[in-house]
Write a protein that holds these residues in place. Structure first.
Motif, mmCIF file in Angstrom:
data_model
loop_
_atom_site.group_PDB
_atom_site.id
_atom_site.type_symbol
_atom_site.label_atom_id
_atom_site.label_comp_id
_atom_site.label_asym_id
_atom_site.label_seq_id
_atom_site.Cartn_x
_atom_site.Cartn_y
_atom_site.Cartn_z
ATOM 1 N N PHE A 126 0.835 -1.203 0.000
ATOM 2 C CA PHE A 126 0.000 0.000 0.000
ATOM 3 C C PHE A 126 0.873 1.258 0.000
ATOM 4 O O PHE A 126 0.616 2.213 -0.737
ATOM 5 N N THR A 127 1.926 1.248 0.833
ATOM 6 C CA THR A 127 2.793 2.421 0.950
ATOM 7 C C THR A 127 3.566 2.664 -0.336
ATOM 8 O O THR A 127 3.724 3.812 -0.767
ATOM 9 N N GLU A 128 4.027 1.595 -0.954
ATOM 10 C CA GLU A 128 4.770 1.719 -2.211
ATOM 11 C C GLU A 128 3.891 2.370 -3.287
ATOM 12 O O GLU A 128 4.321 3.256 -4.023
ATOM 13 N N GLY A 129 2.630 1.914 -3.364
ATOM 14 C CA GLY A 129 1.714 2.506 -4.332
ATOM 15 C C GLY A 129 1.410 3.954 -4.026
ATOM 16 O O GLY A 129 1.373 4.809 -4.926
ATOM 17 N N ALA A 130 1.200 4.254 -2.749
ATOM 18 C CA ALA A 130 0.920 5.636 -2.360
ATOM 19 C C ALA A 130 2.104 6.538 -2.659
ATOM 20 O O ALA A 130 1.934 7.666 -3.157
ATOM 21 N N ARG A 131 3.306 6.064 -2.360
ATOM 22 C CA ARG A 131 4.498 6.870 -2.614
ATOM 23 C C ARG A 131 4.644 7.167 -4.116
ATOM 24 O O ARG A 131 4.990 8.280 -4.521
ATOM 25 N N LEU A 132 4.359 6.185 -4.937
ATOM 26 C CA LEU A 132 4.483 6.346 -6.385
ATOM 27 C C LEU A 132 3.443 7.317 -6.937
ATOM 28 O O LEU A 132 3.743 8.163 -7.784
ATOM 29 N N LEU A 133 2.203 7.210 -6.442
ATOM 30 C CA LEU A 133 1.085 7.940 -7.051
ATOM 31 C C LEU A 133 0.734 9.249 -6.367
ATOM 32 O O LEU A 133 0.075 10.103 -6.977
ATOM 33 N N LEU A 134 1.151 9.425 -5.117
ATOM 34 C CA LEU A 134 0.675 10.580 -4.363
ATOM 35 C C LEU A 134 1.768 11.541 -3.917
ATOM 36 O O LEU A 134 1.448 12.591 -3.355
ATOM 37 N N THR A 135 3.016 11.203 -4.143
ATOM 38 C CA THR A 135 4.085 12.138 -3.783
ATOM 39 C C THR A 135 3.962 13.403 -4.620
ATOM 40 O O THR A 135 3.836 13.335 -5.846
ATOM 41 N N LEU A 147 -6.607 3.140 -2.027
ATOM 42 C CA LEU A 147 -5.210 2.916 -1.654
ATOM 43 C C LEU A 147 -4.931 3.486 -0.265
ATOM 44 O O LEU A 147 -4.341 2.826 0.600
ATOM 45 N N LEU A 148 -5.388 4.704 -0.039
ATOM 46 C CA LEU A 148 -5.176 5.352 1.253
ATOM 47 C C LEU A 148 -5.975 4.681 2.361
ATOM 48 O O LEU A 148 -5.478 4.475 3.473
ATOM 49 N N PHE A 149 -7.232 4.322 2.070
ATOM 50 C CA PHE A 149 -8.075 3.697 3.089
ATOM 51 C C PHE A 149 -7.553 2.310 3.451
ATOM 52 O O PHE A 149 -7.546 1.920 4.629
ATOM 53 N N GLY A 150 -7.127 1.542 2.450
ATOM 54 C CA GLY A 150 -6.579 0.218 2.735
ATOM 55 C C GLY A 150 -5.309 0.301 3.553
ATOM 56 O O GLY A 150 -5.085 -0.487 4.477
#
Length: 339
Positions: A126-135, A147-150
């Motif tokens: 989840f963190t890897e995806g968030a870092r890629l898409l939301l940074t 992604l954030l809720f999970g």
């Protein structure tokens, strides 16, 4: 993100529905990916996981897929559910290495890990995806909320302290019951309680979860703007000259699309997208409506129909993704620049 069905559809014949969707592919081959994914979901719901895997393999053997990472993620999750753990793990690792710019594959593989008690790995995913898409993203797209809720849910189960993304998830969550309550690991204890107050509180939390689930299911297909690639537009206005008034040039057409979407976004319209038209598809649509393709009033109806058939691509594209116009440049270096 996994396929599910609301309570009122518990009597659906999932095998029959999957077969119907497969037959529909013959009528709309351009929609094969969306139709076969829905068919596979029905087969999973029917418990026929090997047949669902066969459909995922059929899709992955196709020449071109719009979202191969999504198909692979669904295949991995399905495989793990009927004993093919090693293959599922290999696919999951491959998806993480590929770093897709779509949040859906990240959510699916993270939830697969979570459902098999791999909480640390789920949090990392989840963190890897968030870092890629939301940074460096000021306003997270709607599609990234899962992604954030999970991620918030798994981190609560692990008992780790909130960070900035957890706080952002709390902010985006709009239900009456907070995410902290919904994701409280101790909730399960309330279900065995004899205390009426604790049971009432748990019922309220479950209602809030159901409300969020129904909201996600009922979210309409995108408000979509119609895009014609250069070759298709040239063919369109040559065959139907009266439409040249709608499309003076391809460059102006592209600029109008971006301007229209920005105007819709500034007015507060959510869930925006772009659908790409083709002349044969448009002519078939006009024939189905008993009208002439030269009728400009058909154009927005055609766009809506494509969106309803799952053909819309979300706008704006994710950070670093290619521009929707097909130029080959990133969106930020093409139509995403402020003009």
């Amino acid at each position: 993100m996994r396929p599910d069905t609301p309570a009122e559809n518990v009597d659906v014949d999932h095998h029959a529905e999957a077969a119907r969707l497969e037959r529909t592919v013959g009528l709309y081959p351009e929609d094969a990916e969306a139709l076969l994914l829905r068919a596979a979901a029905h087969l999973e719901l029917a418990g026929d996981r090997p047949a669902a895997s066969a459909l995922y393999d059929r899709l992955l053997s196709a020449d071109a897929l719009e979202n191969p990472s999504l198909v692979r993620a669904l295949k991995a999750s399905n495989l793990w559910e009927y004993g093919h753990e090693a293959e599922a793990r290999a696919i999951i690792e491959g998806i993480r290495t590929a770093s897709p710019r779509d949040p859906a594959p990240w959510v699916i593989i993270a939830e697969a890990l979570e459902s098999h008690d791999e909480l640390e790995a789920a949090q990392e995913t989840f963190t890897e995806g968030a870092r890629l898409l939301l940074t460096d993203v000021s306003e997270p797209p709607y599609s990234t909320r899962a992604l954030l809720f999970g991620r918030h849910r798994v981190r609560r189960m692990l008992g780790v302290a909130h960070d900035e993304w957890d706080l952002l998830a709390d902010t985006l969550h709009s239900m009456p019951v907070s995410l902290d309550e919904l994701h409280d690991p101790k909730r399960v204890w309330s279900l065995g309680s004899n205390n009426p107050a604790e049971l009432e509180a748990e019922i309220s939390r479950l209602r809030a979860e159901l409300g969020a689930y129904r909201e996600a299911l009922s979210r309409p297909f995108p408000v979509a703007v119609l895009h014609w690639p250069a070759g298709e537009l040239a063919e369109l206005v040559t065959a139907y000259p009266s439409l040249a008034a709608e499309y003076p040039s391809h460059e102006e057409h592209l600029a109008t699309i971006e301007a229209s979407l920005r105007e819709l976004a500034s007015s507060g319209t959510p869930n925006l997208g772009i659908v790409t038209g083709t002349v044969p598809s448009y002519e078939a649509f006009a024939a189905s409506e008993g009208s002439s393709p030269s009728d400009a009033d058909l154009l927005p109806q055609y766009a809506t129909t494509l969106a309803a058939r799952g053909r819309a691509v979300a706008w704006p594209p994710q950070k670093g993704a290619g521009c929707w116009c097909g130029s080959g440049r990133t969106y930020g270096g093409c139509h995403g620049t402020e003009g």
